[in-house]
Design a protein around this motif. Structure first.
Motif, PDB file in Angstrom:
ATOM      1  N   TYR A 102       0.873  -1.166   0.000  1.00 48.26           N
ATOM      2  CA  TYR A 102       0.000   0.000   0.000  1.00 48.26           C
ATOM      3  C   TYR A 102       0.916   1.224   0.000  1.00 48.26           C
ATOM      4  O   TYR A 102       1.758   1.331   0.893  1.00 48.26           O
ATOM      5  CB  TYR A 102      -0.859   0.043   1.262  1.00 48.26           C
ATOM      6  CG  TYR A 102      -1.833  -1.101   1.417  1.00 48.26           C
ATOM      7  CD1 TYR A 102      -2.995  -1.150   0.647  1.00 48.26           C
ATOM      8  CD2 TYR A 102      -1.611  -2.103   2.356  1.00 48.26           C
ATOM      9  CE1 TYR A 102      -3.911  -2.193   0.813  1.00 48.26           C
ATOM     10  CE2 TYR A 102      -2.526  -3.136   2.520  1.00 48.26           C
ATOM     11  CZ  TYR A 102      -3.667  -3.176   1.741  1.00 48.26           C
ATOM     12  OH  TYR A 102      -4.561  -4.193   1.901  1.00 48.26           O
ATOM     13  N   PRO A 103       0.780   2.128  -0.965  1.00 48.41           N
ATOM     14  CA  PRO A 103       1.625   3.328  -0.926  1.00 48.41           C
ATOM     15  C   PRO A 103       1.448   4.094   0.384  1.00 48.41           C
ATOM     16  O   PRO A 103       2.426   4.577   0.954  1.00 48.41           O
ATOM     17  CB  PRO A 103       1.152   4.145  -2.128  1.00 48.41           C
ATOM     18  CG  PRO A 103       0.589   3.127  -3.077  1.00 48.41           C
ATOM     19  CD  PRO A 103      -0.046   2.079  -2.174  1.00 48.41           C
ATOM     20  N   THR A 104       0.194   4.168   0.860  1.00 49.45           N
ATOM     21  CA  THR A 104      -0.067   4.742   2.186  1.00 49.45           C
ATOM     22  C   THR A 104      -1.177   3.941   2.841  1.00 49.45           C
ATOM     23  O   THR A 104      -2.117   3.483   2.166  1.00 49.45           O
ATOM     24  CB  THR A 104      -0.486   6.229   2.116  1.00 49.45           C
ATOM     25  OG1 THR A 104      -1.663   6.334   1.314  1.00 49.45           O
ATOM     26  CG2 THR A 104       0.613   7.097   1.540  1.00 49.45           C
ATOM     27  N   LEU A 105      -1.049   3.743   4.133  1.00 52.25           N
ATOM     28  CA  LEU A 105      -2.064   3.026   4.904  1.00 52.25           C
ATOM     29  C   LEU A 105      -1.965   3.485   6.355  1.00 52.25           C
ATOM     30  O   LEU A 105      -0.891   3.395   6.971  1.00 52.25           O
ATOM     31  CB  LEU A 105      -1.829   1.508   4.821  1.00 52.25           C
ATOM     32  CG  LEU A 105      -2.826   0.632   5.586  1.00 52.25           C
ATOM     33  CD1 LEU A 105      -4.204   0.678   4.918  1.00 52.25           C
ATOM     34  CD2 LEU A 105      -2.321  -0.800   5.668  1.00 52.25           C
ATOM     35  N   LEU A 133       0.966   5.424   7.337  1.00 52.29           N
ATOM     36  CA  LEU A 133       2.274   4.800   7.093  1.00 52.29           C
ATOM     37  C   LEU A 133       2.526   4.746   5.585  1.00 52.29           C
ATOM     38  O   LEU A 133       1.589   4.761   4.789  1.00 52.29           O
ATOM     39  CB  LEU A 133       2.311   3.389   7.685  1.00 52.29           C
ATOM     40  CG  LEU A 133       2.004   3.295   9.182  1.00 52.29           C
ATOM     41  CD1 LEU A 133       1.870   1.843   9.601  1.00 52.29           C
ATOM     42  CD2 LEU A 133       3.063   4.008   9.989  1.00 52.29           C
ATOM     43  N   THR A 134       3.781   4.639   5.192  1.00 52.83           N
ATOM     44  CA  THR A 134       4.160   4.633   3.773  1.00 52.83           C
ATOM     45  C   THR A 134       4.742   3.282   3.373  1.00 52.83           C
ATOM     46  O   THR A 134       5.525   2.695   4.126  1.00 52.83           O
ATOM     47  CB  THR A 134       5.222   5.735   3.525  1.00 52.83           C
ATOM     48  OG1 THR A 134       4.656   6.985   3.928  1.00 52.83           O
ATOM     49  CG2 THR A 134       5.605   5.811   2.063  1.00 52.83           C
ATOM     50  N   ASN A 135       4.365   2.811   2.184  1.00 51.09           N
ATOM     51  CA  ASN A 135       4.867   1.550   1.621  1.00 51.09           C
ATOM     52  C   ASN A 135       4.717   0.388   2.599  1.00 51.09           C
ATOM     53  O   ASN A 135       5.684  -0.246   3.010  1.00 51.09           O
ATOM     54  CB  ASN A 135       6.322   1.692   1.153  1.00 51.09           C
ATOM     55  CG  ASN A 135       6.440   2.665  -0.006  1.00 51.09           C
ATOM     56  OD1 ASN A 135       5.498   2.847  -0.767  1.00 51.09           O
ATOM     57  ND2 ASN A 135       7.581   3.301  -0.128  1.00 51.09           N
ATOM     58  N   VAL A 136       3.469   0.093   2.919  1.00 54.05           N
ATOM     59  CA  VAL A 136       3.132  -0.972   3.864  1.00 54.05           C
ATOM     60  C   VAL A 136       2.934  -2.276   3.096  1.00 54.05           C
ATOM     61  O   VAL A 136       2.123  -2.339   2.162  1.00 54.05           O
ATOM     62  CB  VAL A 136       1.856  -0.609   4.649  1.00 54.05           C
ATOM     63  CG1 VAL A 136       1.483  -1.724   5.624  1.00 54.05           C
ATOM     64  CG2 VAL A 136       2.044   0.716   5.380  1.00 54.05           C
ATOM     65  N   ALA A 144      -1.977  -5.885   8.245  1.00 59.23           N
ATOM     66  CA  ALA A 144      -1.464  -4.524   8.443  1.00 59.23           C
ATOM     67  C   ALA A 144      -0.788  -4.429   9.812  1.00 59.23           C
ATOM     68  O   ALA A 144      -1.288  -4.971  10.800  1.00 59.23           O
ATOM     69  CB  ALA A 144      -2.602  -3.515   8.344  1.00 59.23           C
ATOM     70  N   PRO A 145       0.341  -3.737   9.883  1.00 59.79           N
ATOM     71  CA  PRO A 145       1.062  -3.626  11.152  1.00 59.79           C
ATOM     72  C   PRO A 145       0.456  -2.570  12.068  1.00 59.79           C
ATOM     73  O   PRO A 145      -0.218  -1.649  11.607  1.00 59.79           O
ATOM     74  CB  PRO A 145       2.461  -3.190  10.710  1.00 59.79           C
ATOM     75  CG  PRO A 145       2.197  -2.358   9.490  1.00 59.79           C
ATOM     76  CD  PRO A 145       1.041  -3.045   8.804  1.00 59.79           C
ATOM     77  N   PRO A 179       9.984   0.596   8.359  1.00 56.50           N
ATOM     78  CA  PRO A 179       9.991   1.198   7.018  1.00 56.50           C
ATOM     79  C   PRO A 179      10.460   0.188   5.971  1.00 56.50           C
ATOM     80  O   PRO A 179      11.342  -0.633   6.234  1.00 56.50           O
ATOM     81  CB  PRO A 179      10.982   2.356   7.149  1.00 56.50           C
ATOM     82  CG  PRO A 179      10.969   2.696   8.611  1.00 56.50           C
ATOM     83  CD  PRO A 179      10.769   1.377   9.315  1.00 56.50           C
ATOM     84  N   PHE A 180       9.857   0.259   4.782  1.00 56.79           N
ATOM     85  CA  PHE A 180      10.150  -0.709   3.730  1.00 56.79           C
ATOM     86  C   PHE A 180      11.655  -0.833   3.479  1.00 56.79           C
ATOM     87  O   PHE A 180      12.181  -1.937   3.362  1.00 56.79           O
ATOM     88  CB  PHE A 180       9.418  -0.332   2.433  1.00 56.79           C
ATOM     89  CG  PHE A 180       9.510  -1.390   1.377  1.00 56.79           C
ATOM     90  CD1 PHE A 180       8.658  -2.479   1.388  1.00 56.79           C
ATOM     91  CD2 PHE A 180      10.470  -1.312   0.378  1.00 56.79           C
ATOM     92  CE1 PHE A 180       8.751  -3.473   0.421  1.00 56.79           C
ATOM     93  CE2 PHE A 180      10.570  -2.293  -0.595  1.00 56.79           C
ATOM     94  CZ  PHE A 180       9.702  -3.378  -0.570  1.00 56.79           C
TER      95      PHE A 180
END
Length: 111
Positions: free
Chosen positions: A19-22, A25-28, A56-57, A64-65
């Motif tokens: 997910y680009p944003t979730l 958060l970024t890059n989940v 999802a965390p 971070p990715f």
């Protein structure tokens, strides 16, 4: 005679769906595309491919990715697979055993 060694298993993580944003958060990571190879140590291998969805965390435990490690991703995948992992390894073991002692062989015509 020497006892055969147990098969060893090696993970490769080919790509991730993210997910680009979730939840801010970024890059989940949403899912992991994996390859698991069994190797008997004397030239016989078998490989399985699949995809494992990852929940999802929690924001406080988010990595971070760019900081992910193969060991961390392996832990996620194995935890989500649960008992399926035992069956997957057993299937790889069966494929390797078939290479060593085939129960079906292909033969050319006798003429």
């Amino acid at each position: 005679p020497k006892e055969p060694m147990a098969n060893a298993y090696t993970w490769q993580f080919v790509k991730f769906d993210v997910y680009p944003t979730l939840n801010g958060l970024t890059n989940v990571v949403r899912s992991v595309h994996w390859k698991l190879t069994g190797n008997n140590g004397v030239g016989k291998t078998a490989t399985a491919y699949g995809e494992q969805h990852i929940p999802a965390p929690a924001p406080e435990s988010f990595t971070p990715f760019s900081n992910l490690t193969a060991a961390q991703v392996q832990g996620w995948v194995e935890a989500q697979m649960g008992s399926e992992l035992t069956g997957l390894r057993a299937n790889l073991d069966t494929m390797i055993a078939q290479q060593i002692t085939p129960t079906i062989v292909t033969m050319a015509p006798p003429w």
